[in-house]
Design an enzyme around this catalytic site. Structure first.
Site, PDB file in Angstrom:
ATOM      1  N   TYR A   8      59.159  40.774  80.845  1.00 22.06           N
ATOM      2  CA  TYR A   8      58.018  40.032  80.307  1.00 22.06           C
ATOM      3  C   TYR A   8      56.765  40.894  80.215  1.00 22.06           C
ATOM      4  O   TYR A   8      55.956  40.724  79.305  1.00 22.06           O
ATOM      5  CB  TYR A   8      57.684  38.822  81.207  1.00 22.06           C
ATOM      6  CG  TYR A   8      58.385  37.540  80.853  1.00 22.06           C
ATOM      7  CD1 TYR A   8      59.761  37.455  80.853  1.00 22.06           C
ATOM      8  CD2 TYR A   8      57.654  36.401  80.549  1.00 22.06           C
ATOM      9  CE1 TYR A   8      60.404  36.271  80.553  1.00 22.06           C
ATOM     10  CE2 TYR A   8      58.284  35.206  80.246  1.00 22.06           C
ATOM     11  CZ  TYR A   8      59.651  35.145  80.245  1.00 22.06           C
ATOM     12  OH  TYR A   8      60.274  33.966  79.951  1.00 22.06           O
ATOM     13  N   LYS A  27      71.763  41.269  87.802  1.00 24.91           N
ATOM     14  CA  LYS A  27      72.817  41.827  86.937  1.00 24.91           C
ATOM     15  C   LYS A  27      73.029  43.271  87.384  1.00 24.91           C
ATOM     16  O   LYS A  27      72.924  44.220  86.587  1.00 24.91           O
ATOM     17  CB  LYS A  27      72.370  41.700  85.463  1.00 24.91           C
ATOM     18  CG  LYS A  27      73.436  42.066  84.436  1.00 24.91           C
ATOM     19  CD  LYS A  27      74.581  41.081  84.349  1.00 24.91           C
ATOM     20  CE  LYS A  27      75.638  41.573  83.368  1.00 24.91           C
ATOM     21  NZ  LYS A  27      76.857  40.740  83.358  1.00 24.91           N
ATOM     22  N   ASP A  56      75.376  36.003  84.889  1.00 22.25           N
ATOM     23  CA  ASP A  56      76.337  35.290  84.029  1.00 22.25           C
ATOM     24  C   ASP A  56      77.185  34.330  84.866  1.00 22.25           C
ATOM     25  O   ASP A  56      77.404  33.179  84.495  1.00 22.25           O
ATOM     26  CB  ASP A  56      77.208  36.276  83.217  1.00 22.25           C
ATOM     27  CG  ASP A  56      77.819  37.386  84.057  1.00 22.25           C
ATOM     28  OD1 ASP A  56      77.434  37.568  85.238  1.00 22.25           O
ATOM     29  OD2 ASP A  56      78.704  38.103  83.523  1.00 22.25           O
ATOM     30  N   ASP A  61      63.656  32.126  83.968  1.00 23.25           N
ATOM     31  CA  ASP A  61      63.257  31.304  82.820  1.00 23.25           C
ATOM     32  C   ASP A  61      64.481  30.582  82.254  1.00 23.25           C
ATOM     33  O   ASP A  61      64.462  29.370  82.024  1.00 23.25           O
ATOM     34  CB  ASP A  61      62.627  32.207  81.755  1.00 23.25           C
ATOM     35  CG  ASP A  61      62.180  31.437  80.521  1.00 23.25           C
ATOM     36  OD1 ASP A  61      61.581  30.365  80.684  1.00 23.25           O
ATOM     37  OD2 ASP A  61      62.447  31.908  79.396  1.00 23.25           O
ATOM     38  N   ASP A  88      65.699  26.265  82.762  1.00 25.75           N
ATOM     39  CA  ASP A  88      65.959  25.315  81.670  1.00 25.75           C
ATOM     40  C   ASP A  88      67.359  24.732  81.810  1.00 25.75           C
ATOM     41  O   ASP A  88      67.579  23.529  81.602  1.00 25.75           O
ATOM     42  CB  ASP A  88      65.846  26.008  80.296  1.00 25.75           C
ATOM     43  CG  ASP A  88      64.456  25.890  79.684  1.00 25.75           C
ATOM     44  OD1 ASP A  88      63.469  25.933  80.451  1.00 25.75           O
ATOM     45  OD2 ASP A  88      64.346  25.767  78.449  1.00 25.75           O
TER      46      ASP A  88
HETATM   47  C1  IPM Z   1      58.290  28.745  81.004  1.00 22.29           C
HETATM   48  C2  IPM Z   1      58.055  29.007  79.562  1.00 22.29           C
HETATM   49  C3  IPM Z   1      57.204  30.262  79.402  1.00 22.29           C
HETATM   50  C4  IPM Z   1      57.977  31.414  79.990  1.00 22.29           C
HETATM   51  C5  IPM Z   1      56.755  30.547  77.938  1.00 22.29           C
HETATM   52  C6  IPM Z   1      55.972  29.400  77.355  1.00 22.29           C
HETATM   53  C7  IPM Z   1      55.964  31.822  77.837  1.00 22.29           C
HETATM   54  O1  IPM Z   1      59.261  29.099  78.890  1.00 22.29           O
HETATM   55  O2  IPM Z   1      57.304  28.599  81.759  1.00 22.29           O
HETATM   56  O3  IPM Z   1      59.445  28.643  81.420  1.00 22.29           O
HETATM   57  O4  IPM Z   1      58.803  32.037  79.315  1.00 22.29           O
HETATM   58  O5  IPM Z   1      57.751  31.717  81.164  1.00 22.29           O
HETATM   59 MG    MG Z   2      60.922  28.566  80.050  1.00 21.73          MG
END
Ligand code: IPM
Ligand code: MG
Length: 348
Positions: free
Chosen positions: A135, A185, A217, A241, A245
């Site tokens: 990042y 990884k 993975d 990240d 999700d």
């Molecule tokens: C998160 C989001 C952010 C990230 C984006 C909006 C930059 O996806 O907080 O998970 O990638 O960290």
């Molecule tokens: Mg995110």
């Protein structure tokens, strides 16, 4: 306590309004301030994180953050995109530790993307490193010797960065079920091998915590096969990240996951893990619960107010157990109705 409210873009202002209802309902002794961030700030000032917003954030005890991301700015230079606001805040405030808890609320067993008996076991915490990795490494586009365009993003972690997030994760595990899984990884990446070596060194300070390692993975696969095996997961910025999700859909909806971003002191930034959801913005159907649960994390970690944090979490759990559902969970309740239901549960 001074709280800076940064509603941001898309559904951000709608869900922030519901968190403010909760602040009012609890009559919290806080001073609220507001500032522009993300696409809203780009439109007004030309920059996603204006100096005034950053100054207010640095002066605040805690920041409650909605979401950033606005398709109108998808094609501007990267450093002027709305997403740079949240990345800039994390970096400028030294918020390196991102806590993303995922637990199945009772009543949502059938909302998970997983089978109910698999989903019921989920009670995990992802500790995501937030200031380093691919990042924040050097990035750009260049032309190769053969004249091709090439994009690059450098992945790196220094040992001090790994050590400090490892300590956060071991402490979190020590306060929970004493199991820590470090995700990397290391079979391919040098960055990950160093990560693993340093996590093993830090483990010596926490003899009561059982440490395991998993390739990312495999971790993605295990998270849907048997998520109940995880207690605390520690991982880098990019893997965290993605896995967070994924974890959100395992507990029913991305509209339910809150997060805390912490540094060395008690100041923190609190935000739902989801984005600005431009496709549903302005329709009044966004789920405000991740935002409201982020307020609970704010009270716990920056406000030292465990009682009200627990009250908010209990109210959210109650309305879900009572069958309150927004569109993301197959129901018909809108954003405001869900916020009102939480307030009613707090008062009830
Ligand atoms: C998160 C989001 C952010 C990230 C984006 C909006 C930059 O996806 O907080 O998970 O990638 O960290
Ligand atoms: Mg995110």
């Amino acid at each position: 306590m001074n709280i800076l409210l940064l509603a941001g873009d898309g559904i951000g202002p709608e869900i922030m309004a519901e968190a403010e209802k909760v602040i009012a309902a609890l009559a919290l002794p806080v001073d609220l301030d507001r500032a522009l961030v993300g696409g809203a700030a780009c439109a007004a000032t030309g920059h996603p994180l204006p100096a005034e917003t950053l100054a207010k954030a640095k002066a605040a005890d805690a920041i409650l953050f909605g979401a950033v991301g606005d398709p109108r700015f998808d094609n501007v230079e990267r450093h002027l995109r709305p997403e740079q606001a949240i990345l800039g805040l994390r970096a400028e405030l030294g918020l390196f530790a991102n806590l993303r808890p995922a637990k199945l609320f009772s009543g949502l067993e059938d909302s998970s993307a997983l089978r109910p008996e698999v989903a019921s076991a989920i009670d995990l915490l992802i500790v995501r490193e937030l200031n380093g990795d691919v990042y924040f490494g050097e990035k750009g586009t260049r032309t190769t010797a053969s004249g091709e365009r090439q994009g690059y993003d450098i992945m790196s972690y220094s040992e001090s960065e790994v050590r400090r997030i490892a300590h956060v994760a071991f402490k979190a595990a020590a306060g929970r079920n004493k199991r820590l899984c470090s995700v990397d990884k290391a079979n391919v990446l040098e960055t990950s091998q160093l990560w693993r070596d340093v996590v093993i060194e830090v483990a010596a300070d926490y003899p009561d915590v059982a440490l395991a390692h998993m390739y990312v993975d495999n971790a993605a696969m295990q998270l849907v096969r048997n998520p109940g095996q995880f207690d605390v997961v520690v991982t880098g910025n990019l893997f965290g990240d993605i896995l967070s999700d994924q974890a959100s859909m395992c507990v029913g909806s991305i509209g339910l996951l809150a997060s805390a971003s912490l540094g060395d002191g008690t100041r923190g930034l609190y935000e739902p893990i989801h984005g600005s959801a431009p496709d549903i913005a302005g329709k009044g159907i966004a789920n405000p619960l991740a935002m409201i649960l982020s307020l609970a994390m704010l009270l716990r970690h920056s406000g030292g107010d465990e009682a009200n944090a627990a009250r908010i979490e209990a109210a959210v759990a109650q309305i879900l157990a009572d069958g309150c559902r927004g569109a993301d969970l197959g129901g018909t309740m809108g954003t405001a109705a869900l916020g009102d239901a939480v307030v009613a549960a707090l008062n009830g």
